[in-house]
Motif scaffolding. Structure first.
Motif, PDB file in Angstrom:
ATOM      1  N   ASP A 197       1.016  12.009  -5.377  1.00  0.00           N
ATOM      2  CA  ASP A 197       0.457  10.655  -5.322  1.00  0.00           C
ATOM      3  C   ASP A 197      -0.018  10.261  -6.719  1.00  0.00           C
ATOM      4  O   ASP A 197      -1.177  10.479  -7.076  1.00  0.00           O
ATOM      5  N   SER A 208       1.648   2.956  -6.980  1.00  0.00           N
ATOM      6  CA  SER A 208       1.472   1.546  -6.629  1.00  0.00           C
ATOM      7  C   SER A 208       0.780   0.801  -7.764  1.00  0.00           C
ATOM      8  O   SER A 208       0.240   1.417  -8.689  1.00  0.00           O
ATOM      9  N   TYR A 239      -2.734   7.065 -10.399  1.00  0.00           N
ATOM     10  CA  TYR A 239      -3.396   6.710 -11.674  1.00  0.00           C
ATOM     11  C   TYR A 239      -2.513   7.034 -12.881  1.00  0.00           C
ATOM     12  O   TYR A 239      -3.014   7.451 -13.933  1.00  0.00           O
ATOM     13  N   SER A 266       0.799  -1.227   0.000  1.00  0.00           N
ATOM     14  CA  SER A 266       0.000   0.000   0.000  1.00  0.00           C
ATOM     15  C   SER A 266       0.833   1.280   0.000  1.00  0.00           C
ATOM     16  O   SER A 266       1.625   1.516   0.914  1.00  0.00           O
ATOM     17  N   SER A 267       0.622   2.107  -1.011  1.00  0.00           N
ATOM     18  CA  SER A 267       1.297   3.411  -1.029  1.00  0.00           C
ATOM     19  C   SER A 267       0.702   4.330   0.043  1.00  0.00           C
ATOM     20  O   SER A 267       1.396   5.185   0.589  1.00  0.00           O
ATOM     21  N   SER A 314      -1.787  -1.019  -7.198  1.00  0.00           N
ATOM     22  CA  SER A 314      -3.076  -1.442  -6.636  1.00  0.00           C
ATOM     23  C   SER A 314      -4.199  -1.594  -7.668  1.00  0.00           C
ATOM     24  O   SER A 314      -4.954  -2.541  -7.608  1.00  0.00           O
ATOM     25  N   LYS A 315      -4.338  -0.640  -8.574  1.00  0.00           N
ATOM     26  CA  LYS A 315      -5.433  -0.744  -9.553  1.00  0.00           C
ATOM     27  C   LYS A 315      -4.890  -1.145 -10.912  1.00  0.00           C
ATOM     28  O   LYS A 315      -5.434  -0.791 -11.957  1.00  0.00           O
TER      29      LYS A 315
HETATM   30  C1  LIG Z   1      -5.319   8.933  -5.025  1.00  0.00           C
HETATM   31  C2  LIG Z   1      -5.172   7.603  -4.388  1.00  0.00           C
HETATM   32  N1  LIG Z   1      -4.040   7.308  -3.739  1.00  0.00           N
HETATM   33  C3  LIG Z   1      -3.855   6.121  -3.132  1.00  0.00           C
HETATM   34  C4  LIG Z   1      -4.832   5.155  -3.154  1.00  0.00           C
HETATM   35  C5  LIG Z   1      -4.580   3.860  -2.455  1.00  0.00           C
HETATM   36  O1  LIG Z   1      -3.357   3.340  -2.884  1.00  0.00           O
HETATM   37  P1  LIG Z   1      -2.732   2.022  -2.276  1.00  0.00           P
HETATM   38  O2  LIG Z   1      -3.621   0.896  -2.606  1.00  0.00           O
HETATM   39  O3  LIG Z   1      -1.406   1.933  -2.963  1.00  0.00           O
HETATM   40  O4  LIG Z   1      -2.570   2.220  -0.794  1.00  0.00           O
HETATM   41  C6  LIG Z   1      -6.037   5.426  -3.821  1.00  0.00           C
HETATM   42  C7  LIG Z   1      -7.115   4.419  -3.826  1.00  0.00           C
HETATM   43  O5  LIG Z   1      -8.229   4.694  -4.141  1.00  0.00           O
HETATM   44  C8  LIG Z   1      -6.200   6.674  -4.448  1.00  0.00           C
HETATM   45  O6  LIG Z   1      -7.335   6.983  -5.085  1.00  0.00           O
END
Ligand SMILES: Cc1ncc(COP(=O)(O)O)c(C=O)c1O
Length: 422
Positions: A219, A255, A222, A102-103, A257-258
């Motif tokens: 951050d 990250s 995306y 997780s970032s 993650s998506k």
């Molecule tokens: C802008 C943003 N940063 C971070 C995250 C979460 O990231 P991670 O899963 O790496 O903790 C999200 C998830 O919706 C997000 O929208």
């Protein structure tokens, strides 16, 4: 052409209200259970990376660089994933650390380390400042705001535009030495979908700040999450800041993650050498190294930057029709009525919907009572309070498309009803 509601005569208005009320009662009678709250990938999207569950293979636990991923150590993460991600983002791999899943966890760490110990540029820990102020582009990401709220910072809203936060305001506000940082989601921002312009990035890199330890949390959640055939340009803000004489300005986050599996991907923290050394000094006490098996699994699954883009094209194929449907329904039902406006993102996970000022909470409640769960009105603002009570974040990624359509049609009815009541 639809007639704006405020141009209807009283009789037309009454007829419309009766019609919308009837539609709303029919909606309620369907006993729906629909959810547009959180920007999670759908199971179809998660299936794209199903092979991850069998990686790394049982015999491939030594990396090309000779690291045994089964053991402790390697706190920067394995070289292969750092190089791959540096290629994706267009930055120098020496400036990239790969972490756990997780970032957001790393962002929390960064703030808590700065709070407890001060950053490498701080005259004192942030906990010993009389006040710490933090700039929050609005609408923005609720979990960002929650982190800085948790530490008792004063959250200072700054309006978001199409090219990023209003830089005129930012440049003035950061002259205050109590302002220690700003949250930024530079590509397909959560929730407006805005992409920061190169000029915005350059101004953030170069601006004069009152605090010597001012940080931009960049951050880039995306970075490659396009719905179109084009991938966005990711400016190398680390190089920009170094050139502008502010090498330590950015804490750059990312990250998978998506991209692969949310919650079990790989996170990245990129920054100047001094910033990374500061982080390493504390993170090395917090733990003995990240999950390198998962990092190797990701290297094997993704291959290279082109592999990442190929995967993102599959995501686009799944997400685009849902976003198109949501936008089409809003246009059909609300276009020209003067009761709502919305963003038309080219990527990311959200649509930002603005309704008649003062009615967002009512829209949320009407939707809830009809079985359509929306993110709470105001959640994209510091402390969950939208001063104009007009913004709602829509997240169409997770439900199947038929449910997105049904939910959006219902949302349109609620927006109209709330506007007519007013
Ligand atoms: C802008 C943003 N940063 C971070 C995250 C979460 O990231 P991670 O899963 O790496 O903790 C999200 C998830 O919706 C997000 O929208």
């Amino acid at each position: 052409m639809a007639t704006p509601l405020n141009e209807l005569d009283p009789r037309e208005r009454e007829a419309l209200e009766a019609d919308v009320r009837k539609r709303y009662e029919e909606l309620k009678a369907k006993n729906l259970q629909l959810d547009l709250t959180r920007g999670k990938p759908s199971s179809e999207q998660l299936d794209f990376s199903q092979d991850l569950l069998a990686l790394p293979g049982k015999d491939t636990y030594i990396t090309a660089g000779g690291v045994d991923v089964r053991n402790y150590g390697g706190s920067d993460g394995i070289a292969e994933i750092r190089e791959l991600w540096a290629e994706v983002l267009g930055i120098n791999p020496d400036n990239v650390i790969a972490g756990d899943a997780s970032s957001l966890n790393i962002m929390f760490d960064l703030i808590s380390f700065a709070y407890a110990f001060g950053t490498n540029d701080s005259p004192r820990p942030w906990s010993r400042e009389e006040t710490v102020k933090w700039l929050c582009p609005v609408p923005g990401y609720d979990r960002h705001f929650a982190i800085t709220e948790q530490f008792g910072f004063e959250l200072v809203p700054v309006p978001m535009g199409e090219n990023g936060p209003d830089m005129g305001s930012v440049e003035k506000l950061v002259l205050d030495p109590q302002v220690k940082g700003i949250w930024c989601v530079p590509i397909y921002a959560n929730p407006t979908g805005a992409v920061y312009s190169r000029e915005t990035a350059e101004r953030l890199a170069a601006m004069e700040t009152g605090a010597p330890d001012f940080r931009v949390i960049w951050d880039n959640a995306y970075a490659v999450h396009t719905f179109t055939d084009e991938f966005p340009e990711n400016p190398d803000v680390l190089a920009m800041a170094a050139e502008a004489g502010n090498p330590n300005r950015f804490w750059y986050m990312s990250s998978t993650s998506k991209i692969t599996h949310a919650g079990s991907g790989v996170s990245f923290f990129a920054s100047s050498k001094d910033n990374l050394d500061w982080y390493r000094g504390i993170a090395g006490i917090r733990g003995i190294g990240p999950n390198k098996e998962n990092q190797l699994a990701h290297v094997e699954l993704l291959g290279d930057a082109e592999g990442v883009r190929a995967l993102m094209r599959k995501h686009a194929g799944s997400l685009r029709p849902k976003f198109d449907a949501a936008l089409r329904i809003m246009e059909d039902r609300l276009g020209g009525l003067g009761v709502a406006s919305w963003t038309e993102p080219q990527g990311g996970y959200f649509i930002s919907l603005d309704v008649v000022p003062g009615t967002a909470t009512r829209v949320w409640k009407l939707a809830k009572e009809a079985g359509i769960n929306l993110t709470k009105a105001g959640s994209a603002f510091p402390h969950g309070t939208d001063p104009e009570n007009r913004n709602i974040r829509l997240a169409p990624s997770m439900p199947p498309i038929e449910q997105v359509e049904e939910a959006m049609d219902g949302v349109a009815t609620c927006v109209l009803l709330a506007a007519l009541e007013r």
